[in-house]
Design a protein around this motif. Structure first.
Motif, short mmCIF file in Angstrom:
data_model
loop_
_atom_site.label_atom_id
_atom_site.label_comp_id
_atom_site.label_asym_id
_atom_site.label_seq_id
_atom_site.Cartn_x
_atom_site.Cartn_y
_atom_site.Cartn_z
N TYR A 127 0.81 -1.21 0.00
CA TYR A 127 0.00 0.00 0.00
C TYR A 127 0.85 1.27 0.00
CZ TYR A 127 -4.77 -1.72 0.13
OH TYR A 127 -5.96 -2.28 -0.21
N ASP A 155 1.77 1.25 4.41
CA ASP A 155 0.87 2.27 4.93
C ASP A 155 -0.13 1.56 5.84
OD1 ASP A 155 -1.23 4.11 5.34
OD2 ASP A 155 -0.88 5.06 3.41
N GLN A 156 -0.01 1.78 7.14
CA GLN A 156 -0.86 1.11 8.12
C GLN A 156 -2.33 1.47 7.98
OE1 GLN A 156 1.31 0.17 12.09
NE2 GLN A 156 1.28 2.37 11.84
N ARG A 157 -2.64 2.69 7.49
CA ARG A 157 -4.04 3.08 7.34
C ARG A 157 -4.78 2.09 6.46
NH1 ARG A 157 -3.16 8.89 4.91
NH2 ARG A 157 -1.85 7.47 3.75
N TYR A 158 -4.16 1.72 5.37
CA TYR A 158 -4.83 0.86 4.40
C TYR A 158 -4.64 -0.62 4.70
CZ TYR A 158 -5.41 5.17 1.86
OH TYR A 158 -5.75 6.44 1.51
N GLY A 185 -6.16 -0.56 8.82
CA GLY A 185 -7.25 0.32 9.24
C GLY A 185 -8.63 -0.22 8.94
N ASP A 186 -9.62 0.62 9.15
CA ASP A 186 -11.02 0.22 8.97
C ASP A 186 -11.34 -0.24 7.55
OD1 ASP A 186 -11.54 0.78 11.62
OD2 ASP A 186 -12.26 2.81 11.22
N SER A 245 -9.34 -1.73 5.50
CA SER A 245 -8.40 -2.78 5.09
C SER A 245 -9.12 -3.93 4.40
CB SER A 245 -7.67 -3.32 6.33
OG SER A 245 -6.91 -4.46 5.99
N LYS A 303 -5.48 -9.75 9.91
CA LYS A 303 -4.90 -8.61 10.63
C LYS A 303 -4.20 -9.08 11.90
CE LYS A 303 -8.13 -4.92 9.39
NZ LYS A 303 -9.07 -3.93 9.94
N GLN A 336 8.91 5.24 11.62
CA GLN A 336 7.51 5.47 11.32
C GLN A 336 7.32 6.95 11.10
OE1 GLN A 336 4.69 3.50 13.78
NE2 GLN A 336 2.94 4.52 12.84
N PRO A 371 1.34 7.46 8.89
CA PRO A 371 0.84 6.10 8.74
C PRO A 371 1.87 5.14 8.12
CG PRO A 371 0.06 7.42 6.94
CD PRO A 371 0.80 8.35 7.87
N TYR A 372 3.00 5.67 7.67
CA TYR A 372 3.99 4.86 6.97
C TYR A 372 4.96 4.23 7.95
CZ TYR A 372 2.02 7.72 3.32
OH TYR A 372 1.14 8.36 2.50
#
Length: 148
Positions: A53, A104-107, A110-111, A113, A120, A136, A139-140
């Motif tokens: 991501y 990218d942790q958001r994608y 995250g919600d 995902s 997860k 970090q 979000p990266y």
């Protein structure tokens, strides 16, 4: 109108005339650029980075890297679905010669995902057991894949 608006938003003149550096321009325009720059400066030349991501910016990476171009979680989902433990996730990533993960942790987590809750959980367990956070930024996240 749209062309002018976009031109003003990008503001390319400072970099074109030399009053803004390439690094400053890319940092301003591409949010993950800082992480690529960090990886390029600090990782060994033989590092192999798995990009998850991170959009299609592999051209910014001076190290050997791999990214799923179309479906950005295809490979990691396949690994997570086939692995029964965090150690198996590590072994599969090592078999692909990856030494680092940049994502990218958001994608990824995250919600929105595409990973299922079990995937997860397995990824987070793998990261805790076999990953070391190197940096970090927002979000990266860049993790080193540990040998142990």
């Amino acid at each position: 109108f749209h062309i002018t608006s976009r031109f003003l938003n990008i503001s390319p003149l400072p970099v074109a005339v030399g009053s803004e550096s390439r690094d400053q321009f890319l940092s301003r325009m591409l949010p993950p650029y800082e992480m690529y720059r960090f990886a390029n400066r600090t990782l060994a030349t033989d590092a192999r980075i798995f990009l998850i991501y991170m959009k299609n910016y592999s051209f910014l990476c001076d190290r050997d890297c791999y990214a799923d171009a179309l479906f950005e979680t295809h490979t990691i989902q396949k690994i997570l679905r086939q692995a029964a433990s965090p150690s198996e996730v590590k072994d599969r990533l090592k078999a692909l010669k990856f030494s680092h993960l940049l994502y990218d942790q958001r994608y990824l987590l995250g919600d929105a995902s595409p990973l299922h809750p079990g995937e997860k959980d397995l990824f987070l367990s793998f990261r805790k057991a076999h990953g070391t956070l190197l940096r970090q930024s927002g979000p990266y996240r860049l993790d080193r894949l540990d040998d142990g």
